[in-house]
Design a protein around this motif. Structure first.
Motif, PDB file in Angstrom:
ATOM      1  N   GLU A 150      -0.114  -7.132  -5.764  1.00 58.54           N
ATOM      2  CA  GLU A 150      -0.947  -7.813  -4.549  1.00 58.54           C
ATOM      3  C   GLU A 150      -1.940  -7.203  -3.837  1.00 58.54           C
ATOM      4  O   GLU A 150      -1.825  -6.794  -2.684  1.00 58.54           O
ATOM      5  N   PRO A 151      -2.962  -6.779  -4.657  1.00 56.53           N
ATOM      6  CA  PRO A 151      -4.025  -5.930  -3.955  1.00 56.53           C
ATOM      7  C   PRO A 151      -4.982  -6.627  -2.877  1.00 56.53           C
ATOM      8  O   PRO A 151      -5.317  -5.925  -2.100  1.00 56.53           O
ATOM      9  N   SER A 152      -4.722  -8.043  -2.647  1.00 58.71           N
ATOM     10  CA  SER A 152      -5.612  -8.694  -1.805  1.00 58.71           C
ATOM     11  C   SER A 152      -4.869  -9.278  -0.683  1.00 58.71           C
ATOM     12  O   SER A 152      -5.407  -9.855   0.080  1.00 58.71           O
ATOM     13  N   ILE A 201      -5.600  -3.043 -17.017  1.00 64.66           N
ATOM     14  CA  ILE A 201      -5.104  -3.222 -15.924  1.00 64.66           C
ATOM     15  C   ILE A 201      -3.980  -4.459 -16.137  1.00 64.66           C
ATOM     16  O   ILE A 201      -4.160  -5.625 -16.934  1.00 64.66           O
ATOM     17  N   LEU A 202      -3.046  -4.420 -15.549  1.00 67.50           N
ATOM     18  CA  LEU A 202      -1.937  -5.413 -15.220  1.00 67.50           C
ATOM     19  C   LEU A 202      -1.908  -5.713 -13.808  1.00 67.50           C
ATOM     20  O   LEU A 202      -1.479  -4.929 -12.988  1.00 67.50           O
ATOM     21  N   LEU A 203      -2.274  -7.046 -13.335  1.00 63.66           N
ATOM     22  CA  LEU A 203      -2.611  -7.405 -12.099  1.00 63.66           C
ATOM     23  C   LEU A 203      -1.691  -8.387 -11.717  1.00 63.66           C
ATOM     24  O   LEU A 203      -1.432  -9.444 -12.224  1.00 63.66           O
ATOM     25  N   VAL A 204      -0.784  -8.017 -10.801  1.00 65.42           N
ATOM     26  CA  VAL A 204       0.136  -9.027  -9.826  1.00 65.42           C
ATOM     27  C   VAL A 204      -0.673  -9.685  -8.667  1.00 65.42           C
ATOM     28  O   VAL A 204      -1.005  -8.846  -7.965  1.00 65.42           O
ATOM     29  N   ARG A 219       0.841  -1.318   0.031  1.00 65.25           N
ATOM     30  CA  ARG A 219       0.092   0.169  -0.098  1.00 65.25           C
ATOM     31  C   ARG A 219       0.860   1.186  -0.084  1.00 65.25           C
ATOM     32  O   ARG A 219       0.759   2.069  -0.656  1.00 65.25           O
ATOM     33  N   GLN A 220       1.651   1.394   0.786  1.00 65.41           N
ATOM     34  CA  GLN A 220       2.675   2.608   1.001  1.00 65.41           C
ATOM     35  C   GLN A 220       1.883   3.986   0.947  1.00 65.41           C
ATOM     36  O   GLN A 220       2.201   4.797   0.448  1.00 65.41           O
ATOM     37  N   ILE A 221       1.107   3.987   1.820  1.00 68.88           N
ATOM     38  CA  ILE A 221       0.206   5.193   1.929  1.00 68.88           C
ATOM     39  C   ILE A 221       1.153   6.107   2.974  1.00 68.88           C
ATOM     40  O   ILE A 221       2.087   5.549   3.646  1.00 68.88           O
ATOM     41  N   PHE A 222       0.409   7.414   3.161  1.00 67.12           N
ATOM     42  CA  PHE A 222       1.102   8.367   3.999  1.00 67.12           C
ATOM     43  C   PHE A 222       0.321   8.259   5.148  1.00 67.12           C
ATOM     44  O   PHE A 222      -0.781   9.131   5.210  1.00 67.12           O
TER      45      PHE A 222
END
Length: 235
Positions: free
Chosen positions: A160-162, A187-190, A85-88
């Protein structure tokens, strides 16, 4: 839309990508599958300009990307939502989203994009002034994807969204990915959740130790007994 041709990349002396050739057609969802260390994230990093390509070519809309700086790749329309995610965490939801629009020159259109993101993720709208670090894992993932969408990508790279999310949240995330795609974003989904990824993708590639070992239409990969036994059970 996007083509990688015989791409080789290294981390020091480690040969991370070994002759990768793949394509992502406009308007489709393409998924990269494989165990940890297979090279999935390295492909995204190479596309984004973060990992140097030693040999081979990457083209996007017929233009070469191989030596283009990462910020210029974003400006061309390729945007990544990174693993983890790497949000702030100290900034609000709204501030995190607005950071995603920093490369855009069409400033008048940013508000329209923001409302579109809140349409995909109503929970973010409810929490727009909340500090991002206090969100749940699922909400943080939504924020990471939303931030990427704020750059108005032509091609969205999802890493890796899940990962680490509860099954019900995973179902919501994959549904939203489909909706984003239907709105016109390629979309390119890993993803390590192979069955779920192949259920929404048009085409898939399976990687092992930096090489593509299987490729094909997603429904064929999902129903191929040899692929199931060799790969899907362990992904």
């Amino acid at each position: 839309m996007l083509k990688l041709t015989d791409v080789n990349a290294y981390y020091g002396y480690v040969h991370a990508l070994k002759g990768i050739t793949l394509s992502v057609p406009r308007g489709k969802i393409v998924t990269l599958l494989g165990a940890n260390g297979a090279g999935k994230t390295s492909i995204l990093k190479a596309i984004s300009g973060i990992l140097e390509v030693r040999d081979g070519h990457i083209t996007f809309e017929e233009a070469h990307l191989t030596s283009v700086r990462p910020e210029h790749i974003v400006a061309r329309g390729i945007v990544q939502s990174p693993e983890g995610r790497q949000i702030f965490p100290e900034l609000s939801v709204n501030e995190n989203l607005m950071i995603g629009a920093y490369t855009r020159t069409d400033k008048k259109d940013i508000k329209t994009t923001l409302e579109k993101v809140y349409g995909y993720f109503p929970r973010l709208k409810e929490r727009e002034k909340q500090t991002a670090g206090t969100l749940s894992g699922g909400e943080q993932q939504m924020l990471a994807i939303g931030r990427a969408l704020m750059a108005k990508p032509k091609l969205l790279l999802l890493d890796e969204p899940s990962l680490g999310l509860a099954p019900l949240i995973v179902k919501d995330i994959f549904h939203i990915i489909q909706e984003i795609n239907k709105s016109g974003t390629t979309i390119l989904l890993v993803e390590q959740n192979a069955y779920q990824a192949l259920a929404i993708a048009d085409y898939g590639y399976i990687l092992e130790t930096g090489k593509i070992v299987h490729r094909g239409p997603a429904n064929e990969l999902r129903n191929d007994e040899k692929v199931k036994q060799a790969y899907l059970g362990s992904l």
